[in-house]
Design a protein around this motif. Structure first.
Motif, PDB file in Angstrom:
ATOM      1  N   PHE A 147       0.836  -1.209   0.000  1.00 60.21           N
ATOM      2  CA  PHE A 147       0.000   0.000   0.000  1.00 60.21           C
ATOM      3  C   PHE A 147       0.870   1.258   0.000  1.00 60.21           C
ATOM      4  O   PHE A 147       0.590   2.221  -0.707  1.00 60.21           O
ATOM      5  CB  PHE A 147      -0.923   0.002   1.215  1.00 60.21           C
ATOM      6  CG  PHE A 147      -2.227  -0.725   1.018  1.00 60.21           C
ATOM      7  CD1 PHE A 147      -3.409  -0.033   0.813  1.00 60.21           C
ATOM      8  CD2 PHE A 147      -2.285  -2.110   1.044  1.00 60.21           C
ATOM      9  CE1 PHE A 147      -4.612  -0.688   0.625  1.00 60.21           C
ATOM     10  CE2 PHE A 147      -3.478  -2.782   0.864  1.00 60.21           C
ATOM     11  CZ  PHE A 147      -4.652  -2.079   0.659  1.00 60.21           C
ATOM     12  N   LEU A 148       1.913   1.254   0.817  1.00 56.39           N
ATOM     13  CA  LEU A 148       2.796   2.421   0.890  1.00 56.39           C
ATOM     14  C   LEU A 148       3.463   2.691  -0.463  1.00 56.39           C
ATOM     15  O   LEU A 148       3.572   3.846  -0.897  1.00 56.39           O
ATOM     16  CB  LEU A 148       3.858   2.201   1.966  1.00 56.39           C
ATOM     17  CG  LEU A 148       3.395   2.269   3.421  1.00 56.39           C
ATOM     18  CD1 LEU A 148       4.515   1.838   4.358  1.00 56.39           C
ATOM     19  CD2 LEU A 148       2.928   3.684   3.773  1.00 56.39           C
ATOM     20  N   ARG A 149       3.922   1.621  -1.116  1.00 56.86           N
ATOM     21  CA  ARG A 149       4.574   1.800  -2.419  1.00 56.86           C
ATOM     22  C   ARG A 149       3.632   2.439  -3.428  1.00 56.86           C
ATOM     23  O   ARG A 149       4.029   3.282  -4.239  1.00 56.86           O
ATOM     24  CB  ARG A 149       5.022   0.438  -2.968  1.00 56.86           C
ATOM     25  CG  ARG A 149       6.204  -0.190  -2.271  1.00 56.86           C
ATOM     26  CD  ARG A 149       6.730  -1.349  -3.109  1.00 56.86           C
ATOM     27  NE  ARG A 149       7.589  -2.234  -2.340  1.00 56.86           N
ATOM     28  CZ  ARG A 149       7.245  -3.445  -1.915  1.00 56.86           C
ATOM     29  NH1 ARG A 149       6.037  -3.917  -2.191  1.00 56.86           N
ATOM     30  NH2 ARG A 149       8.086  -4.177  -1.230  1.00 56.86           N
ATOM     31  N   GLU A 150       2.359   2.016  -3.367  1.00 56.19           N
ATOM     32  CA  GLU A 150       1.379   2.506  -4.334  1.00 56.19           C
ATOM     33  C   GLU A 150       0.711   3.808  -3.888  1.00 56.19           C
ATOM     34  O   GLU A 150      -0.184   4.318  -4.561  1.00 56.19           O
ATOM     35  CB  GLU A 150       0.312   1.434  -4.580  1.00 56.19           C
ATOM     36  CG  GLU A 150       0.853   0.128  -5.142  1.00 56.19           C
ATOM     37  CD  GLU A 150       1.466   0.303  -6.505  1.00 56.19           C
ATOM     38  OE1 GLU A 150       0.985   1.172  -7.269  1.00 56.19           O
ATOM     39  OE2 GLU A 150       2.431  -0.418  -6.829  1.00 56.19           O
ATOM     40  N   LYS A 151       1.138   4.307  -2.715  1.00 60.30           N
ATOM     41  CA  LYS A 151       0.581   5.543  -2.161  1.00 60.30           C
ATOM     42  C   LYS A 151      -0.943   5.460  -1.982  1.00 60.30           C
ATOM     43  O   LYS A 151      -1.685   6.409  -2.243  1.00 60.30           O
ATOM     44  CB  LYS A 151       0.948   6.753  -3.036  1.00 60.30           C
ATOM     45  CG  LYS A 151       2.454   7.027  -3.071  1.00 60.30           C
ATOM     46  CD  LYS A 151       2.766   8.243  -3.921  1.00 60.30           C
ATOM     47  CE  LYS A 151       4.231   8.641  -3.804  1.00 60.30           C
ATOM     48  NZ  LYS A 151       5.176   7.553  -4.118  1.00 60.30           N
ATOM     49  N   VAL A 152      -1.384   4.287  -1.521  1.00 62.20           N
ATOM     50  CA  VAL A 152      -2.795   4.050  -1.208  1.00 62.20           C
ATOM     51  C   VAL A 152      -2.916   3.964   0.309  1.00 62.20           C
ATOM     52  O   VAL A 152      -2.178   3.209   0.949  1.00 62.20           O
ATOM     53  CB  VAL A 152      -3.298   2.747  -1.861  1.00 62.20           C
ATOM     54  CG1 VAL A 152      -4.752   2.477  -1.463  1.00 62.20           C
ATOM     55  CG2 VAL A 152      -3.163   2.823  -3.375  1.00 62.20           C
ATOM     56  N   PRO A 153      -3.820   4.740   0.912  1.00 59.69           N
ATOM     57  CA  PRO A 153      -3.883   4.748   2.384  1.00 59.69           C
ATOM     58  C   PRO A 153      -4.415   3.438   2.961  1.00 59.69           C
ATOM     59  O   PRO A 153      -5.289   2.786   2.396  1.00 59.69           O
ATOM     60  CB  PRO A 153      -4.832   5.909   2.685  1.00 59.69           C
ATOM     61  CG  PRO A 153      -5.654   6.071   1.455  1.00 59.69           C
ATOM     62  CD  PRO A 153      -4.761   5.693   0.309  1.00 59.69           C
ATOM     63  N   CYS A 154      -3.861   3.049   4.097  1.00 62.08           N
ATOM     64  CA  CYS A 154      -4.346   1.945   4.915  1.00 62.08           C
ATOM     65  C   CYS A 154      -3.772   2.167   6.304  1.00 62.08           C
ATOM     66  O   CYS A 154      -2.945   3.072   6.509  1.00 62.08           O
ATOM     67  CB  CYS A 154      -3.917   0.585   4.361  1.00 62.08           C
ATOM     68  SG  CYS A 154      -2.165   0.204   4.590  1.00 62.08           S
ATOM     69  N   TYR A 155      -4.188   1.391   7.259  1.00 62.67           N
ATOM     70  CA  TYR A 155      -3.579   1.533   8.586  1.00 62.67           C
ATOM     71  C   TYR A 155      -3.595   0.216   9.346  1.00 62.67           C
ATOM     72  O   TYR A 155      -4.423  -0.661   9.105  1.00 62.67           O
ATOM     73  CB  TYR A 155      -4.244   2.641   9.404  1.00 62.67           C
ATOM     74  CG  TYR A 155      -5.714   2.480   9.713  1.00 62.67           C
ATOM     75  CD1 TYR A 155      -6.133   2.056  10.976  1.00 62.67           C
ATOM     76  CD2 TYR A 155      -6.683   2.823   8.773  1.00 62.67           C
ATOM     77  CE1 TYR A 155      -7.487   1.952  11.267  1.00 62.67           C
ATOM     78  CE2 TYR A 155      -8.030   2.731   9.066  1.00 62.67           C
ATOM     79  CZ  TYR A 155      -8.432   2.284  10.315  1.00 62.67           C
ATOM     80  OH  TYR A 155      -9.771   2.181  10.604  1.00 62.67           O
ATOM     81  N   ILE A 156      -2.616   0.093  10.234  1.00 66.58           N
ATOM     82  CA  ILE A 156      -2.431  -1.098  11.060  1.00 66.58           C
ATOM     83  C   ILE A 156      -3.143  -0.899  12.397  1.00 66.58           C
ATOM     84  O   ILE A 156      -2.968   0.118  13.068  1.00 66.58           O
ATOM     85  CB  ILE A 156      -0.933  -1.369  11.315  1.00 66.58           C
ATOM     86  CG1 ILE A 156      -0.219  -1.724  10.004  1.00 66.58           C
ATOM     87  CG2 ILE A 156      -0.751  -2.460  12.350  1.00 66.58           C
ATOM     88  CD1 ILE A 156      -0.438  -3.134   9.511  1.00 66.58           C
ATOM     89  N   VAL A 157      -3.948  -1.875  12.784  1.00 66.83           N
ATOM     90  CA  VAL A 157      -4.633  -1.840  14.066  1.00 66.83           C
ATOM     91  C   VAL A 157      -3.813  -2.629  15.087  1.00 66.83           C
ATOM     92  O   VAL A 157      -3.303  -3.700  14.779  1.00 66.83           O
ATOM     93  CB  VAL A 157      -6.046  -2.457  13.945  1.00 66.83           C
ATOM     94  CG1 VAL A 157      -6.722  -2.536  15.310  1.00 66.83           C
ATOM     95  CG2 VAL A 157      -6.898  -1.643  12.976  1.00 66.83           C
ATOM     96  N   GLY A 158      -3.701  -2.100  16.299  1.00 68.82           N
ATOM     97  CA  GLY A 158      -3.023  -2.845  17.361  1.00 68.82           C
ATOM     98  C   GLY A 158      -1.702  -2.228  17.749  1.00 68.82           C
ATOM     99  O   GLY A 158      -1.299  -1.182  17.237  1.00 68.82           O
ATOM    100  N   ASP A 159      -0.997  -2.915  18.631  1.00 66.96           N
ATOM    101  CA  ASP A 159       0.207  -2.350  19.230  1.00 66.96           C
ATOM    102  C   ASP A 159       1.499  -2.983  18.723  1.00 66.96           C
ATOM    103  O   ASP A 159       2.569  -2.668  19.221  1.00 66.96           O
ATOM    104  CB  ASP A 159       0.141  -2.479  20.751  1.00 66.96           C
ATOM    105  CG  ASP A 159      -0.173  -3.902  21.214  1.00 66.96           C
ATOM    106  OD1 ASP A 159      -0.154  -4.814  20.364  1.00 66.96           O
ATOM    107  OD2 ASP A 159      -0.441  -4.089  22.406  1.00 66.96           O
TER     108      ASP A 159
END
Length: 506
Positions: free
Chosen positions: A347-359
């Motif tokens: 996702f980062l390479r393609e500049k598409v947003p996402c996010y990681i849940v948790g610690d």
């Protein structure tokens, strides 16, 4: 200004989604529960499947107790906040910690919460290099010991601590076991002696039981997420029962997935036994489409779909998805963390947003800091060295199951090391994934519990069940495999309309 005790409780990472369910018609299961609430004085244990409208059922059950002297105990702060504005008049809502704190408060001199109390005690007892390596895991053990009732259902002697250490997930060289067992014993004694000056979250649960202090009076006590309770939480309910309260516990034994962090994996059954409770089912799932429920029936045969639910769809993708192919408000969940971080990097390479849940992101950043590498190439070498050392420790302690967690951390970081030349860049990328709030949510199944989405993608389904659990099962131990089946059930029942299975290369 008086302190709001609930404000002292840390926020849990998982958001709790309350099932939307019209209640003009109660199911036969709900009617049976209400009948038991209204016409008996029995303690009750309600087995509520995923998405069964348990919150709505609990609220109606409260109305039917015929009492205004009712306590609702929430497993975490987010549940308590959600229910506080919805409960009937006269119902008190508290977290388990806030209940403990209300009993603890009259016995302490200073109203000072010190959430780092175990770490501070250990820092005084250990040399800097030893504390840097072992301080955090030993602090976790001091917390786990209180949840498991060390000193309440066991003695506080050296041998008890040695057994506790050897049966934990902390990596300790064999030659240090005796030393660390004694350190744990002394640290625990110091914490008990100093609880009046400062206290932590675990003191709120443990000290009222250890000191046998008086609990408040209630006519009826409801407890949610009962499958996740630890021994010390069970004892809180026992003390309330001993003061005259009727106990009504609600949970799903098939969503018990937190044994690794101190929860009683047999919590629901043990509650029924301890309180001689009548067991009632709540078996209709209102969250998931019919096809998704049928899929879940492989693991939990008694879960039912509602006739008015949409059909639902299972999608088996044969090819890798591009980040733009994922639904914006979807969830991507996986048994392990490393595949999630590899996908997040895509996702980062393609500049598409996402996010990681948790610690885990924070854990990885701390590991990077600890290894003190100046380049990513050097970090890879140090990660491999760390992996080898920690694996040898795990094997020496006959804790083969810990190898999975070691490998997962290393495999989460290696792709970032290959992508970015410097550790500072890796940390910045991981922090971005942790702090972003848009795009698909990427989560381990453990962290996804309590969440839901219309589109849920299961990444690397081949990782369930874990090989370690299968090996244990083949050697006559089925407890780990049971937890793995529960994990798969939790994963499936996060999906409302579409359950996607992704290929291994997704």
């Amino acid at each position: 200004m008086p302190i709001n005790l609930d404000d002292l409780i840390p926020e849990n990472m998982k958001p709790i989604m309350v099932e939307a369910q019209a209640k003009t018609d109660w199911s036969s299961y709900q009617q049976a529960f209400f009948h038991a609430v209204e016409t008996t004085s029995d303690n009750l244990v309600m087995e509520a499947v995923a998405g069964s409208g348990k919150t709505t059922t609990i609220l109606e059950g409260m109305r039917r107790t015929g009492s205004t002297d009712v306590l609702f105990l929430a497993f975490n702060k987010s549940i308590q906040v959600e229910l506080a504005s919805r409960v009937p008049m006269g119902v008190t809502t508290k977290t388990l910690n806030a209940l403990g704190n209300s009993v603890l408060a009259p016995h302490i001199r200073a109203r000072k919460l010190n959430q780092y109390k175990p770490q501070n005690v250990l820092r005084e007892m250990l040399k800097d290099d030893i504390y840097k390596e072992y301080g955090w895991p030993l602090a976790r053990l001091l917390s786990s010991a209180r949840h498991n009732g060390i000193g309440i259902r066991t003695a506080l002697g050296h041998e008890v601590w040695q057994d506790f250490l050897l049966n934990s997930d902390v990596f300790v060289p064999e030659e240090r076991v005796e030393q660390f067992a004694e350190i744990l014993r002394l640290a625990f004694s110091t914490m008990l002696d100093n609880f009046s000056d400062d206290f932590d979250f675990d003191d709120q649960l443990y000290m009222p039981i250890f000191k046998n202090w008086t609990f408040p009076l209630f006519h009826t006590v409801f407890i949610d997420e009962a499958q996740d309770l630890s021994f010390i939480n069970h004892m809180q309910l026992v003390r309330l029962r001993d003061r005259g309260a009727r106990i009504i516990a609600v949970g799903d034994s098939k969503q018990a997935i937190y044994a690794f962090r101190g929860a009683d994996s047999r919590s629901m059954g043990n509650l029924a036994k301890t309180f001689d409770a009548q067991i009632l089912p709540l078996s209709i799932c209102y969250r998931c489409g019919k096809e998704i429920v049928r899929h879940a029936q492989r693991l939990v045969p008694y879960i039912e779909y509602h006739e008015a639910s949409p059909l639902g769809t299972l999608v088996h993708h044969e090819e890798t998805l591009h980040p733009t192919d994922f639904e914006q408000k979807s969830m991507v969940i996986c048994r392990n963390n490393a595949p999630l971080f590899s996908l997040a990097l895509h996702f980062l390479r393609e500049k598409v947003p996402c996010y990681i849940v948790g610690d885990l992101a924070g854990d990885l950043i701390r590991l990077i800091d600890r290894l003190s590498a100046s380049t990513s190439a050097q970090l890879i070498l140090r990660l491999r060295e760390w992996q080898e050392i920690e694996t040898k420790k795990a094997i020496a302690m006959r804790r083969d199951h810990l190898i999975d967690a070691i490998d997962d951390k290393v495999n989460s970081l290696i792709p970032f090391c290959e992508e970015y030349p410097f550790p500072l860049q890796i940390k910045a990328a991981i922090q971005h994934l942790q702090q972003n709030t848009t795009g698909p949510r990427l989560s381990s199944i453990h962290k996804a519990k309590g969440m839901e989405a219309e589109h849920v993608y299961i990444l690397r389904p081949d990782l369930m069940p874990a090989k370690r659990a299968l090996d244990a099962y083949n050697n006559g131990d089925d407890s780990a495999l049971e937890q793995e089946k529960n994990l798969e059930y939790v994963a499936i029942t996060r999906a409302k309309l579409f359950l996607h299975y992704l290929p291994s290369g997704a």
